[in-house]
Design a protein around this motif. Structure first.
Motif, PDB file in Angstrom:
ATOM      1  N   UNK A   1       5.025 -14.936  47.035  1.00  0.00           N
ATOM      2  CA  UNK A   1       5.813 -16.043  46.514  1.00  0.00           C
ATOM      3  C   UNK A   1       4.974 -17.312  46.633  1.00  0.00           C
ATOM      4  N   UNK A   2       5.269 -18.282  45.783  1.00  0.00           N
ATOM      5  CA  UNK A   2       4.446 -19.500  45.776  1.00  0.00           C
ATOM      6  C   UNK A   2       5.258 -20.781  45.750  1.00  0.00           C
ATOM      7  N   UNK A   3       6.579 -20.683  45.641  1.00  0.00           N
ATOM      8  CA  UNK A   3       7.446 -21.862  45.641  1.00  0.00           C
ATOM      9  C   UNK A   3       8.613 -21.595  46.586  1.00  0.00           C
ATOM     10  N   UNK A   4       8.925 -22.581  47.421  1.00  0.00           N
ATOM     11  CA  UNK A   4      10.049 -22.461  48.345  1.00  0.00           C
ATOM     12  C   UNK A   4      11.065 -23.561  48.071  1.00  0.00           C
ATOM     13  N   UNK A   5      12.327 -23.155  47.936  1.00  0.00           N
ATOM     14  CA  UNK A   5      13.425 -24.099  47.759  1.00  0.00           C
ATOM     15  C   UNK A   5      14.296 -24.080  49.006  1.00  0.00           C
TER      16      UNK A   5
END
Length: 204
Positions: free
Chosen positions: A146-150
């Motif tokens: 994964x490369x984006x964290x919300x």
């Protein structure tokens, strides 16, 4: 019975995705900005397809003296290849979509989660290749990454493949252009947060 219906719907979505891919169309993008997440996965899927072709050829030779069984296995192998192509097509035609109201997070044909912008507390570019299962977290890895964290101010409800509902307050996803997604999302969030509240009506 419910599981059969769920799998049938999923296969239908794969077939629809294949038709959209052939027609060079995308699903659910409209006026939003699309962010793909399957770059580089074509070789992986081609490898799976090659293995399926070898298996189909092998079974065809082994079952040549049993025509009915040979035909049944051939049809099953052909359908497996169609579904494999449908899975790859779903990755291509069902991207993440950012608009002025939400980030629509997707993963092929089995995850479609709408995250309202007013529930996003923070977003960051964060490359992770290990994901431990934890309550309240949703990890949508591609190629184990994964490369984006919300991080959310309050949870959103994710419906699993088999229909179970989970409240999640952290969503991790992959995007081919992760930095662009984070930058555009931050820009939209800033604009949304800076919109002044409507003035109360003056007393009568």
């Amino acid at each position: 019975m419910r599981a059969v219906i769920v799998f049938a719907r999923h296969e239908l979505r794969l077939l629809v995705s294949l038709l959209l891919w052939v027609g060079r169309r995308r699903h659910g993008v409209a006026d939003g900005r699309a962010f793909g997440y399957a770059r580089g996965q074509g070789a992986v899927m081609a490898g799976f397809g090659f293995v399926c072709l070898i298996e189909a050829f092998t079974m065809s030779v082994l079952l040549r003296d049993w025509p009915a069984l040979h035909t049944a296995v051939l049809i099953l192998d052909a359908y497996t290849l169609v579904l494999l192509a449908g899975m790859y097509a779903a990755w291509q035609v069902r991207p993440h979509v950012l608009d002025d109201g939400a980030l629509r997070v997707r993963h092929a044909a089995h995850v479609d989660l709408r995250v309202p912008l007013d529930r996003i507390a923070a977003v960051r570019h964060e490359t992770r290749s290990t994901h431990e299962r934890a309550d309240g977290e949703l990890n949508l890895a591609v190629g184990s990454q994964t490369s984006v964290t919300l991080e959310l101010t309050e949870p959103v409800t994710h419906v699993t493949f088999l229909g179970r509902r989970r409240d999640v307050h952290v969503v991790r996803l992959h995007a081919d252009d992760a930095r662009d997604l984070v930058r555009d999302l931050e820009r939209v969030l800033t604009r949304v947060r800076n919109v002044p509240s409507p003035s109360p009506d003056p007393p009568g």
